[in-house]
Design a protein around this motif. Structure first.
Motif, PDB file in Angstrom:
ATOM      1  N   GLN A   1      14.942  11.414  22.481  1.00  0.00           N
ATOM      2  CA  GLN A   1      15.476  13.061  22.692  1.00  0.00           C
ATOM      3  C   GLN A   1      14.313  13.776  23.083  1.00  0.00           C
ATOM      4  O   GLN A   1      13.966  14.803  23.536  1.00  0.00           O
ATOM      5  N   PHE A   2      12.829  12.992  23.330  1.00  0.00           N
ATOM      6  CA  PHE A   2      11.784  13.861  24.251  1.00  0.00           C
ATOM      7  C   PHE A   2      11.723  13.069  25.200  1.00  0.00           C
ATOM      8  O   PHE A   2      10.994  12.988  25.557  1.00  0.00           O
ATOM      9  N   ASN A   3      11.949  11.973  25.197  1.00  0.00           N
ATOM     10  CA  ASN A   3      12.227  10.724  26.797  1.00  0.00           C
ATOM     11  C   ASN A   3      10.637  10.475  26.689  1.00  0.00           C
ATOM     12  O   ASN A   3      10.205  10.648  28.381  1.00  0.00           O
ATOM     13  N   LYS A   4      10.674  10.588  25.915  1.00  0.00           N
ATOM     14  CA  LYS A   4       9.064   9.366  25.702  1.00  0.00           C
ATOM     15  C   LYS A   4       8.835   7.734  26.314  1.00  0.00           C
ATOM     16  O   LYS A   4       8.793   7.486  24.969  1.00  0.00           O
ATOM     17  N   THR A   5       9.847   7.140  26.299  1.00  0.00           N
ATOM     18  CA  THR A   5      10.308   5.927  26.557  1.00  0.00           C
ATOM     19  C   THR A   5       8.531   4.717  26.715  1.00  0.00           C
ATOM     20  O   THR A   5       8.613   3.798  25.766  1.00  0.00           O
ATOM     21  N   GLY A   6       8.047   5.346  27.471  1.00  0.00           N
ATOM     22  CA  GLY A   6       6.577   4.411  28.012  1.00  0.00           C
ATOM     23  C   GLY A   6       6.245   4.919  26.381  1.00  0.00           C
ATOM     24  O   GLY A   6       5.442   3.401  25.745  1.00  0.00           O
ATOM     25  N   LEU A   7       5.680   5.764  25.351  1.00  0.00           N
ATOM     26  CA  LEU A   7       5.268   6.278  24.546  1.00  0.00           C
ATOM     27  C   LEU A   7       5.488   5.058  23.258  1.00  0.00           C
ATOM     28  O   LEU A   7       5.433   4.743  22.180  1.00  0.00           O
ATOM     29  N   ALA A   8       7.106   5.674  23.204  1.00  0.00           N
ATOM     30  CA  ALA A   8       8.257   4.564  22.162  1.00  0.00           C
ATOM     31  C   ALA A   8       8.436   2.981  22.627  1.00  0.00           C
ATOM     32  O   ALA A   8       7.815   2.472  21.785  1.00  0.00           O
ATOM     33  N   SER A   9       7.744   2.872  23.579  1.00  0.00           N
ATOM     34  CA  SER A   9       7.277   1.369  23.460  1.00  0.00           C
ATOM     35  C   SER A   9       6.277   0.882  23.131  1.00  0.00           C
ATOM     36  O   SER A   9       6.055  -0.608  22.534  1.00  0.00           O
ATOM     37  N   ALA A  10       5.175   1.214  23.444  1.00  0.00           N
ATOM     38  CA  ALA A  10       3.800   1.493  22.973  1.00  0.00           C
ATOM     39  C   ALA A  10       4.088   0.951  21.004  1.00  0.00           C
ATOM     40  O   ALA A  10       3.499   0.431  20.324  1.00  0.00           O
ATOM     41  N   CYS A  11       4.972   1.854  21.005  1.00  0.00           N
ATOM     42  CA  CYS A  11       4.928   1.694  19.201  1.00  0.00           C
ATOM     43  C   CYS A  11       5.522   0.596  18.640  1.00  0.00           C
ATOM     44  O   CYS A  11       5.221   0.402  17.580  1.00  0.00           O
ATOM     45  N   ALA A  12       6.926   0.884  19.687  1.00  0.00           N
ATOM     46  CA  ALA A  12       7.388  -1.093  19.046  1.00  0.00           C
ATOM     47  C   ALA A  12       6.845  -1.930  19.455  1.00  0.00           C
ATOM     48  O   ALA A  12       7.045  -3.224  19.021  1.00  0.00           O
ATOM     49  N   VAL A  13       5.632  -2.137  20.602  1.00  0.00           N
ATOM     50  CA  VAL A  13       4.682  -3.175  20.239  1.00  0.00           C
ATOM     51  C   VAL A  13       3.678  -3.774  19.373  1.00  0.00           C
ATOM     52  O   VAL A  13       3.510  -3.850  19.051  1.00  0.00           O
ATOM     53  N   VAL A  14       3.091  -2.027  18.469  1.00  0.00           N
ATOM     54  CA  VAL A  14       1.901  -2.160  17.760  1.00  0.00           C
ATOM     55  C   VAL A  14       2.928  -2.405  16.152  1.00  0.00           C
ATOM     56  O   VAL A  14       2.786  -3.257  15.787  1.00  0.00           O
ATOM     57  N   LEU A  15       4.430  -1.697  16.389  1.00  0.00           N
ATOM     58  CA  LEU A  15       5.502  -2.695  15.370  1.00  0.00           C
ATOM     59  C   LEU A  15       5.161  -4.024  15.256  1.00  0.00           C
ATOM     60  O   LEU A  15       5.488  -4.376  13.950  1.00  0.00           O
ATOM     61  N   LEU A  16       5.807  -4.777  16.401  1.00  0.00           N
ATOM     62  CA  LEU A  16       5.964  -5.645  15.944  1.00  0.00           C
ATOM     63  C   LEU A  16       4.462  -6.724  16.160  1.00  0.00           C
ATOM     64  O   LEU A  16       4.676  -7.739  15.381  1.00  0.00           O
ATOM     65  N   LEU A  17       3.642  -6.312  16.717  1.00  0.00           N
ATOM     66  CA  LEU A  17       2.340  -6.797  16.170  1.00  0.00           C
ATOM     67  C   LEU A  17       1.434  -6.753  14.801  1.00  0.00           C
ATOM     68  O   LEU A  17       1.452  -7.033  14.201  1.00  0.00           O
TER      69      LEU A  17
END
Length: 322
Positions: free
Chosen positions: A285-301
């Motif tokens: 929605q906000f086209n911030k794939t880089g920030l979204a990927s960081a969120c996904a990495v943090v959730l995985l950790l």
């Protein structure tokens, strides 16, 4: 007079010695196909296809996600500028990005409720009761329904003047109530839906583990005068400890990664947005794939850390009841 002097033996013929030695030993065994190098690589040939699929659709995307988390990629443009730890800095310095984790406590409490309910019914239905197969099907049936269909069904169930309000009016508690209108009641309602859906999964896991316990233990306990509660405490709980530990891990990780039910029913509105819904909105929605990927990495950790802590506190020891 007879000559008793020992005579020297004649030297053996070199051409005869190898033949004699060959006659003393059996022929070398014939090598079968099991001893050939092909036998050693045969298991890897069978594993080649699943390993290729696992690497292609699991580890490569994870590697790309980690790489994207260090860029400012918008998900569309071919340009990916390396930004270092900027995405992680934003993630940990913007309180609104981490505030959504508070919603996970509703689902964590719901997971504890569904584990208790599933363990209760699995214990009761493990004994010889009438219509127990019917009750097993009733408990497991919600887990077989598609999550999107469940979201739409309960969307009409909780709407103003819907099914829930109609049922409550029969008991004199009528009146339209906005069950999905404020954050507290909305998150409680959505957590209740997750209890209804996932109790069957834990029920099947617990029931299978309980039925794997030898029946002789129950017979010996009954001869010793043990009550149902004592059988549950000293036989069933130690016997299903590994499965119970697995259910706790699934409950914690599931409460952090809730997505489909709140996304279908509320779209993340009225304070029901989870960390996964927020990540999806950041990416698409906000086209911030880089920030979204960081969120996904943090959730995985976070999930890996919680799993490691749980494994350290409750190690998976071998259970021997016999």
């Amino acid at each position: 007079m007879t000559d008793t002097t020992p005579k020297a033996r004649p030297a053996p013929d070199p051409s005869v010695v190898p033949a004699r030695r060959r006659s003393r030993h059996s022929a070398p065994p014939t090598r079968s196909w099991r001893d050939r190098p092909l036998r050693k690589i045969t298991p890897w040939l069978f594993l080649l296809a699943p390993l290729a699929l696992l690497i292609t659709f699991t580890y490569v995307p994870v590697g790309n996600m980690i790489y994207y988390s260090f860029t400012d990629w918008d998900g569309v443009s071919p340009d990916r500028n390396f930004t270092g730890l900027d995405n992680y800095t934003q993630l940990f310095t913007r309180p609104e990005l981490f505030r959504v984790f508070a919603v996970s406590f509703y689902y964590l409490a719901a997971s504890a409720v569904q584990i208790v309910i599933a363990l209760y019914f699995a214990t009761v239905l493990s004994f010889d009761l009438r219509f127990r197969n019917l009750f097993k099907g009733i408990l497991f049936f919600p887990y077989l329904i598609n999550g999107v269909a469940i979201g739409f069904v309960f969307l009409y169930f909780f709407q103003d003047g819907g099914t829930l309000d109609s049922v409550l009016s029969w008991f004199g508690a009528g009146g339209d109530h906005a069950w999905l209108g404020d954050p507290e009641s909305a998150n409680t309602s959505l957590a209740g839906v997750s209890v209804w859906r996932f109790t069957g999964l834990n029920f099947v896991l617990f029931l299978g583990a309980i039925q794997s316990i030898p029946g002789e233990l129950y017979e010996a306990a009954q001869l010793d005068g043990a009550s149902r509660w004592q059988q549950f405490r000293h036989i069933i709980v130690p016997g299903i400890k590994p499965v119970l530990s697995l259910s706790v891990i699934l409950a914690i990780s599931g409460s952090l990664a809730v997505f489909e039910i709140p996304y279908i029913m509320t779209g993340g509105a009225t304070g029901t947005s989870t960390f996964v819904i927020q990540t999806i909105k950041l990416a698409f929605q906000f086209n911030k794939t880089g920030l979204a990927s960081a969120c996904a990495v943090v959730l995985l950790l976070i999930i890996l850390l919680i799993t490691w802590i749980q494994r350290r506190i409750v190690p998976d020891d071998k259970v021997d009841l016999v």
